[in-house]
Write a protein that holds these residues in place. Structure first.
Motif, PDB file in Angstrom:
ATOM      1  N   ILE A 147       0.837  -1.204   0.000  1.00  0.00           N
ATOM      2  CA  ILE A 147       0.000   0.000   0.000  1.00  0.00           C
ATOM      3  C   ILE A 147       0.869   1.249   0.000  1.00  0.00           C
ATOM      4  O   ILE A 147       0.603   2.214  -0.719  1.00  0.00           O
ATOM      5  N   ALA A 148       1.948   1.243   0.791  1.00  0.00           N
ATOM      6  CA  ALA A 148       2.852   2.393   0.825  1.00  0.00           C
ATOM      7  C   ALA A 148       3.544   2.591  -0.520  1.00  0.00           C
ATOM      8  O   ALA A 148       3.728   3.729  -0.966  1.00  0.00           O
ATOM      9  N   ALA A 149       3.917   1.506  -1.181  1.00  0.00           N
ATOM     10  CA  ALA A 149       4.558   1.623  -2.493  1.00  0.00           C
ATOM     11  C   ALA A 149       3.582   2.196  -3.521  1.00  0.00           C
ATOM     12  O   ALA A 149       3.969   3.033  -4.353  1.00  0.00           O
ATOM     13  N   ILE A 150       2.325   1.783  -3.454  1.00  0.00           N
ATOM     14  CA  ILE A 150       1.316   2.321  -4.382  1.00  0.00           C
ATOM     15  C   ILE A 150       1.122   3.813  -4.134  1.00  0.00           C
ATOM     16  O   ILE A 150       1.060   4.615  -5.079  1.00  0.00           O
ATOM     17  N   LEU A 151       1.030   4.217  -2.857  1.00  0.00           N
ATOM     18  CA  LEU A 151       0.905   5.641  -2.528  1.00  0.00           C
ATOM     19  C   LEU A 151       2.113   6.432  -3.030  1.00  0.00           C
ATOM     20  O   LEU A 151       1.973   7.533  -3.568  1.00  0.00           O
ATOM     21  N   PHE A 152       3.300   5.873  -2.839  1.00  0.00           N
ATOM     22  CA  PHE A 152       4.515   6.552  -3.281  1.00  0.00           C
ATOM     23  C   PHE A 152       4.543   6.716  -4.794  1.00  0.00           C
ATOM     24  O   PHE A 152       4.891   7.786  -5.309  1.00  0.00           O
ATOM     25  N   ILE A 153       4.160   5.682  -5.521  1.00  0.00           N
ATOM     26  CA  ILE A 153       4.163   5.750  -6.991  1.00  0.00           C
ATOM     27  C   ILE A 153       3.146   6.774  -7.482  1.00  0.00           C
ATOM     28  O   ILE A 153       3.428   7.550  -8.409  1.00  0.00           O
ATOM     29  N   ILE A 154       1.963   6.804  -6.865  1.00  0.00           N
ATOM     30  CA  ILE A 154       0.962   7.803  -7.254  1.00  0.00           C
ATOM     31  C   ILE A 154       1.482   9.207  -6.979  1.00  0.00           C
ATOM     32  O   ILE A 154       1.302  10.121  -7.788  1.00  0.00           O
ATOM     33  N   GLY A 155       2.146   9.399  -5.837  1.00  0.00           N
ATOM     34  CA  GLY A 155       2.706  10.711  -5.510  1.00  0.00           C
ATOM     35  C   GLY A 155       3.786  11.150  -6.464  1.00  0.00           C
ATOM     36  O   GLY A 155       3.809  12.304  -6.918  1.00  0.00           O
ATOM     37  N   VAL A 156       4.698  10.258  -6.806  1.00  0.00           N
ATOM     38  CA  VAL A 156       5.772  10.604  -7.750  1.00  0.00           C
ATOM     39  C   VAL A 156       5.193  10.896  -9.129  1.00  0.00           C
ATOM     40  O   VAL A 156       5.619  11.842  -9.805  1.00  0.00           O
ATOM     41  N   ALA A 157       4.215  10.110  -9.552  1.00  0.00           N
ATOM     42  CA  ALA A 157       3.587  10.365 -10.849  1.00  0.00           C
ATOM     43  C   ALA A 157       2.888  11.720 -10.853  1.00  0.00           C
ATOM     44  O   ALA A 157       2.927  12.446 -11.850  1.00  0.00           O
ATOM     45  N   GLY A 158       2.263  12.083  -9.743  1.00  0.00           N
ATOM     46  CA  GLY A 158       1.614  13.385  -9.656  1.00  0.00           C
ATOM     47  C   GLY A 158       2.602  14.533  -9.698  1.00  0.00           C
ATOM     48  O   GLY A 158       2.334  15.566 -10.325  1.00  0.00           O
ATOM     49  N   VAL A 159       3.739  14.370  -9.036  1.00  0.00           N
ATOM     50  CA  VAL A 159       4.756  15.430  -9.059  1.00  0.00           C
ATOM     51  C   VAL A 159       5.343  15.595 -10.454  1.00  0.00           C
ATOM     52  O   VAL A 159       5.567  16.716 -10.923  1.00  0.00           O
ATOM     53  N   LEU A 160       5.572  14.482 -11.136  1.00  0.00           N
ATOM     54  CA  LEU A 160       6.241  14.552 -12.437  1.00  0.00           C
ATOM     55  C   LEU A 160       5.318  14.929 -13.588  1.00  0.00           C
ATOM     56  O   LEU A 160       5.787  15.484 -14.590  1.00  0.00           O
ATOM     57  N   THR A 161       4.030  14.658 -13.482  1.00  0.00           N
ATOM     58  CA  THR A 161       3.156  14.870 -14.636  1.00  0.00           C
ATOM     59  C   THR A 161       2.247  16.079 -14.532  1.00  0.00           C
ATOM     60  O   THR A 161       1.781  16.579 -15.555  1.00  0.00           O
ATOM     61  N   ARG A 162       1.957  16.552 -13.356  1.00  0.00           N
ATOM     62  CA  ARG A 162       1.006  17.649 -13.207  1.00  0.00           C
ATOM     63  C   ARG A 162       1.680  19.002 -13.311  1.00  0.00           C
ATOM     64  O   ARG A 162       2.857  19.148 -13.020  1.00  0.00           O
ATOM     65  N   ARG A 163       0.898  19.993 -13.709  1.00  0.00           N
ATOM     66  CA  ARG A 163       1.416  21.354 -13.831  1.00  0.00           C
ATOM     67  C   ARG A 163       0.803  22.300 -12.813  1.00  0.00           C
ATOM     68  O   ARG A 163       1.280  23.406 -12.643  1.00  0.00           O
ATOM     69  N   ASN A 164      -0.253  21.873 -12.161  1.00  0.00           N
ATOM     70  CA  ASN A 164      -0.912  22.695 -11.161  1.00  0.00           C
ATOM     71  C   ASN A 164      -0.123  22.610  -9.855  1.00  0.00           C
ATOM     72  O   ASN A 164       0.180  21.524  -9.360  1.00  0.00           O
ATOM     73  N   LEU A 165       0.185  23.746  -9.281  1.00  0.00           N
ATOM     74  CA  LEU A 165       1.023  23.790  -8.093  1.00  0.00           C
ATOM     75  C   LEU A 165       0.351  23.144  -6.888  1.00  0.00           C
ATOM     76  O   LEU A 165       1.016  22.468  -6.086  1.00  0.00           O
ATOM     77  N   LEU A 166      -0.951  23.279  -6.759  1.00  0.00           N
ATOM     78  CA  LEU A 166      -1.657  22.664  -5.639  1.00  0.00           C
ATOM     79  C   LEU A 166      -1.665  21.134  -5.751  1.00  0.00           C
ATOM     80  O   LEU A 166      -1.523  20.441  -4.747  1.00  0.00           O
TER      81      LEU A 166
END
Length: 134
Positions: free
Chosen positions: A38-57
């Protein structure tokens, strides 16, 4: 008809209660691997969000997901150490509280920066924020 009797016996075979009870015990008392997945899935979602999103929030929320994945790992290993009796079992909780304090400070400072950028540039998109460029 003699050839079909063993096939019907396979269909009407009773399910072993050992498998059902072990599955229920696994749900009631999860082991370390389930928490790590579960922690690895959360981490992967977080890294993907940091790398792909452009919205600062959204980027700040993704960073919070990464920190929560680390918190889950600390708590899971702390529980594992408590069960095995080795190491300091309270160290995981201590690190988790420290990370929560740092995440709260990061959210407060980050929100202040976002508000200041929105007042100056009227946008929170990373592509359009060029305050530090020459």
């Amino acid at each position: 008809m003699n050839h079909l009797t063993p096939l019907f016996a396979l269909f009407f075979q009773e399910v072993s209660n050992d498998r059902v009870t072990s599955a229920l015990e696994g749900v009631k008392h999860p082991d370390l691997s389930k928490f790590l997945v579960i922690a690895a899935i959360l981490f992967i979602i977080g890294v993907a969000g940091v790398l792909t999103r452009r919205n600062l929030l959204v980027i700040f929320m993704s960073i919070e997901l990464i920190l929560n994945a680390a918190n889950l790992n600390f708590i899971a290993f702390s529980r594992y150490l408590q069960d095995t009796g080795t190491g300091n079992p309270m160290a995981g909780q201590l690190f988790t509280v420290f990370i929560i304090v740092v995440a709260a400070a990061e959210a407060a400072i980050g929100l202040g920066i976002v508000i200041a950028l929105y007042r100056n540039r009227e946008t929170i998109w990373i592509d359009e924020i060029d305050l530090m460029k020459w």
